[in-house]
Design a protein around this motif. Structure first.
Motif, short mmCIF file in Angstrom:
data_model
loop_
_atom_site.label_atom_id
_atom_site.label_comp_id
_atom_site.label_asym_id
_atom_site.label_seq_id
_atom_site.Cartn_x
_atom_site.Cartn_y
_atom_site.Cartn_z
N PHE A 9 1.17 -1.13 -0.12
CA PHE A 9 0.10 0.02 0.19
C PHE A 9 0.88 1.47 -0.12
O PHE A 9 1.93 1.21 0.46
CB PHE A 9 -0.90 0.10 1.37
N ASP A 10 0.34 2.28 -0.34
CA ASP A 10 1.03 3.81 -0.47
C ASP A 10 0.69 4.42 0.86
O ASP A 10 -0.40 4.12 1.34
CB ASP A 10 0.49 4.48 -1.57
N ILE A 11 1.51 5.04 1.44
CA ILE A 11 1.23 5.87 2.64
C ILE A 11 1.04 7.28 2.17
O ILE A 11 2.16 7.99 1.85
CB ILE A 11 2.23 5.72 3.76
N LEU A 12 -0.22 7.71 1.96
CA LEU A 12 -0.65 9.01 1.46
C LEU A 12 -0.09 10.11 2.76
O LEU A 12 -0.11 9.72 3.59
CB LEU A 12 -1.86 9.02 0.69
N PRO A 13 -0.22 11.36 2.15
CA PRO A 13 0.21 12.48 3.18
C PRO A 13 -0.66 12.38 4.42
O PRO A 13 -0.04 12.37 5.41
CB PRO A 13 0.21 13.61 2.51
N ASP A 14 -1.82 12.01 4.51
CA ASP A 14 -2.89 12.25 5.56
C ASP A 14 -2.47 11.12 6.47
O ASP A 14 -2.28 11.35 7.73
CB ASP A 14 -4.31 12.21 5.35
N SER A 15 -2.01 9.95 5.99
CA SER A 15 -1.55 8.77 6.57
C SER A 15 -0.32 8.91 7.17
O SER A 15 -0.11 8.69 8.21
CB SER A 15 -1.97 7.52 5.86
N ALA A 16 0.49 9.55 6.44
CA ALA A 16 1.72 9.82 7.00
C ALA A 16 1.90 10.68 8.05
O ALA A 16 2.56 10.29 9.23
CB ALA A 16 2.63 10.47 5.85
N ALA A 17 1.03 11.60 8.18
CA ALA A 17 0.92 12.57 9.30
C ALA A 17 0.45 11.73 10.48
O ALA A 17 0.83 11.95 11.87
CB ALA A 17 -0.32 13.54 9.09
N GLN A 18 -0.34 10.68 10.27
CA GLN A 18 -0.78 9.94 11.35
C GLN A 18 0.16 9.22 12.10
O GLN A 18 0.40 8.98 13.06
CB GLN A 18 -2.15 9.00 10.91
N ARG A 19 0.93 8.62 11.32
CA ARG A 19 2.13 7.73 11.32
C ARG A 19 3.34 8.39 12.25
O ARG A 19 3.90 7.86 13.03
CB ARG A 19 2.82 6.87 10.17
N LYS A 20 3.18 9.89 11.99
CA LYS A 20 4.13 10.63 12.55
C LYS A 20 3.90 10.47 14.02
O LYS A 20 4.64 10.50 14.97
CB LYS A 20 4.26 11.96 11.86
N VAL A 21 2.49 10.87 14.47
CA VAL A 21 1.92 10.74 15.75
C VAL A 21 2.54 9.46 16.31
O VAL A 21 2.80 9.36 17.63
CB VAL A 21 0.55 10.94 15.58
N VAL A 22 2.34 8.35 15.44
CA VAL A 22 2.67 6.98 16.29
C VAL A 22 4.15 7.00 16.57
O VAL A 22 4.51 6.52 17.58
CB VAL A 22 2.23 5.82 15.20
N GLU A 23 5.05 7.59 15.61
CA GLU A 23 6.55 7.48 15.97
C GLU A 23 6.70 8.31 16.98
O GLU A 23 7.76 7.93 17.72
CB GLU A 23 7.05 7.91 14.69
N GLU A 24 6.17 9.58 17.36
CA GLU A 24 6.18 10.40 18.29
C GLU A 24 6.01 9.52 19.68
O GLU A 24 6.81 9.92 20.56
CB GLU A 24 5.50 11.58 18.20
N GLN A 25 4.94 8.79 19.87
CA GLN A 25 4.56 8.31 20.86
C GLN A 25 5.44 7.15 21.22
O GLN A 25 5.92 6.67 22.43
CB GLN A 25 3.06 7.60 20.73
N VAL A 26 6.05 6.50 20.20
CA VAL A 26 7.05 5.46 20.27
C VAL A 26 8.16 5.90 21.05
O VAL A 26 8.78 5.51 21.93
CB VAL A 26 7.23 4.75 19.03
N GLU A 27 8.61 7.02 20.32
CA GLU A 27 9.83 7.86 20.97
C GLU A 27 9.70 8.20 22.25
O GLU A 27 10.47 8.16 23.31
CB GLU A 27 10.00 9.02 20.18
N LYS A 28 8.36 8.60 22.75
CA LYS A 28 8.31 8.96 24.11
C LYS A 28 7.95 7.96 25.08
O LYS A 28 8.71 7.69 26.04
CB LYS A 28 6.73 9.74 23.87
N VAL A 29 7.46 7.02 24.91
CA VAL A 29 7.25 5.78 25.76
C VAL A 29 8.55 5.20 25.76
O VAL A 29 9.01 4.65 27.01
CB VAL A 29 5.91 5.00 25.11
N LEU A 30 9.11 4.68 24.81
CA LEU A 30 10.31 3.76 24.79
C LEU A 30 11.57 4.71 25.20
O LEU A 30 12.38 4.24 25.85
CB LEU A 30 10.57 3.24 23.61
#
Ligand code: AMP
Length: 414
Positions: A9-30
């Motif tokens: 699948f392609d990660i389109l910009p709206d989805s990329a923005a959502q995934r950035k939030v995931v990455e930020e949470q990963v960074e925060k929690v871990l």
């Protein structure tokens, strides 16, 4: 028309923005627990997975994208992250660092599986590994961190299943016992289970076939066969989880897809997902490092699927993109002042976009509105700019050099 390959699948910009939030949470929690990022290559020597994941696993038998690199070496697109991280640990002599070495990754993985909702051939996983500690606190900490991440991402209706697989010796004895049991009931087992009695008897617990399941309800259970040390280790992990208020179900039939697990294994599922309900799971792999020719080193870790977490999450809102300035053109032809203004604005730290589509002035203002630009600078001839405050609707003429200071002052008119 050429389309994205099946199962990708392609990660389109709206989805990329959502995934950035995931990455930020990963960074925060871990990050808060001292885990640091590692990224390994997309492909590795095939042997790494054959040995590190296990010849008998579905992954190695059926799901790997393996190719010849043209020089007679067999390479494989990584189907999972633990073996590569352990390979890197050995290769970089990380046993000389303070232990345990705590690492996380967020990257793409590849498995040739039948695509369906939540199951892809290229997918993303976040993973965490703590290498160099046998302490039950490490297992419990990793489980708690995954629980915290799922909570931070608002993954709905999660459940945790937990078990212990003991040490390889206990497992080997138990395997023989289980094989004897399966052979005794061979006639009642599904063809698939029967054909794998020797290769992977534990998989019999995963069978969907009703008769097999009924046989398996009386099968001997590994949890009852753990040696004293393993049973004590597991009891400590459970006590720590109890103290942390983490709810779990003991599931002695929990069979993780990889061969190398020892002692604690776990899996989070979400009832908000369909057939592919596994959100993330992991376990201890104290024997893996030696399989990879490294020094004997205990390790424990987990991986969670980004797509599954997003599918099972309440709408994870990504912050809207901010546009401080839209640079519009009074006349559609080439305007070097406008180009330079947009560039200067970015250098001053502003989000600035330039008209690039040859729209009419009216069209440009409409576009600026659509992208929620805070200001529009309409660049005319001789460096005169009409600066429009899109919030108040006010506008005034100003020399071009006043535009950026005005915006930086947050609205004061020049
Ligand atoms: P595993 O390494 O199989 O334990 O997978 C860990 C997690 O990765 C799973 O719980 C899923 O969330 C995710 N995952 C595994 N395989 C796939 C796949 N083919 N497509 C999407 N996500 C997957």
């Amino acid at each position: 028309m050429i389309q994205a390959p099946r199962g990708t699948f392609d990660i389109l910009p709206d989805s990329a923005a959502q995934r950035k939030v995931v990455e930020e949470q990963v960074e925060k929690v871990l990050g808060a627990a001292g885990y640091r990022r590692i990224e390994t290559p997309t492909f590795e020597a095939t042997d790494l997975f054959a040995r590190g994941v296990g010849e008998a696993t579905d992954i190695v038998q059926k799901e790997m994208y393996t190719f010849d690199d043209g020089g007679g070496r067999s390479l494989t697109l990584r189907p999972e992250g633990t073996a590569p991280v352990c390979r890197a640990y050995v290769e970089h002599g990380m046993h000389k660092l303070a232990q345990p070495v705590k690492l996380w990754y967020l990257s793409t993985f590849f498995r040739a599986e039948a695509p369906q909702r939540g199951r892809y051939r290229q997918f993303w996983q976040v993973g965490a590994e703590a290498i160099g500690s046998a302490a039950p606190e490490t297992d419990a900490e990793l489980i708690v961190l995954l629980a915290d991440l799922l909570q931070a991402l608002q993954v709905k209706e999660t459940r945790l299943r937990l078990s212990s697989l003991g040490t390889p010796e206990t497992r080997a004895e138990y395997r023989e016992e289980l094989k004897r049991f399966l052979r005794k009931h061979e006639d009642e087992l599904s063809e698939e289970v029967r054909s794998r009695i020797d290769l992977n008897p534990l998989r019999a617990f995963d069978a969907d076939d009703a008769r097999t399941r009924s046989v398996m309800s009386d099968a001997p259970i590994l949890l009852d066969r753990l040696n004293e040390d393993d049973a004590e280790h597991f009891a400590q992990v459970r006590a720590l989880l109890d103290d942390a208020g983490i709810r779990y179900e003991l599931d002695p039939t929990l069979v993780r897809g990889l061969d190398y697990y020892t002692r604690t294994v776990w899996e989070f599922t979400s009832d908000a997902l369909g057939a592919q309900s596994g959100v993330g799971g992991g376990g201890r792999y104290d024997g893996l490092m030696e399989i990879l020719d490294g020094p004997p080193t205990p390790g424990v870790g987990w991986a969670a699927g980004i797509e599954r977490m997003l599918l099972a999450a309440s709408d994870l809102a990504a912050p809207a993109d901010l546009v401080d300035l839209f640079v519009a053109l009074a006349k559609p032809d080439g305007n070097r002042t406008a180009f330079e203004l947009a560039r200067e604005a970015r250098r001053a730290g502003l989000q600035a976009q330039l008209e690039l589509a040859g729209r009419s002035l009216k069209g440009q203002l409409k576009h600026a509105d659509r992208i929620h630009a805070r200001w529009v600078a309409i660049v005319g001839e001789n460096g005169v700019v009409t600066l429009k405050d899109m919030e108040s609707g006010d506008q005034h003429d100003a020399p071009v050099q006043n535009v950026i200071p005005t915006i930086l002052r947050g609205g004061a008119k020049s």
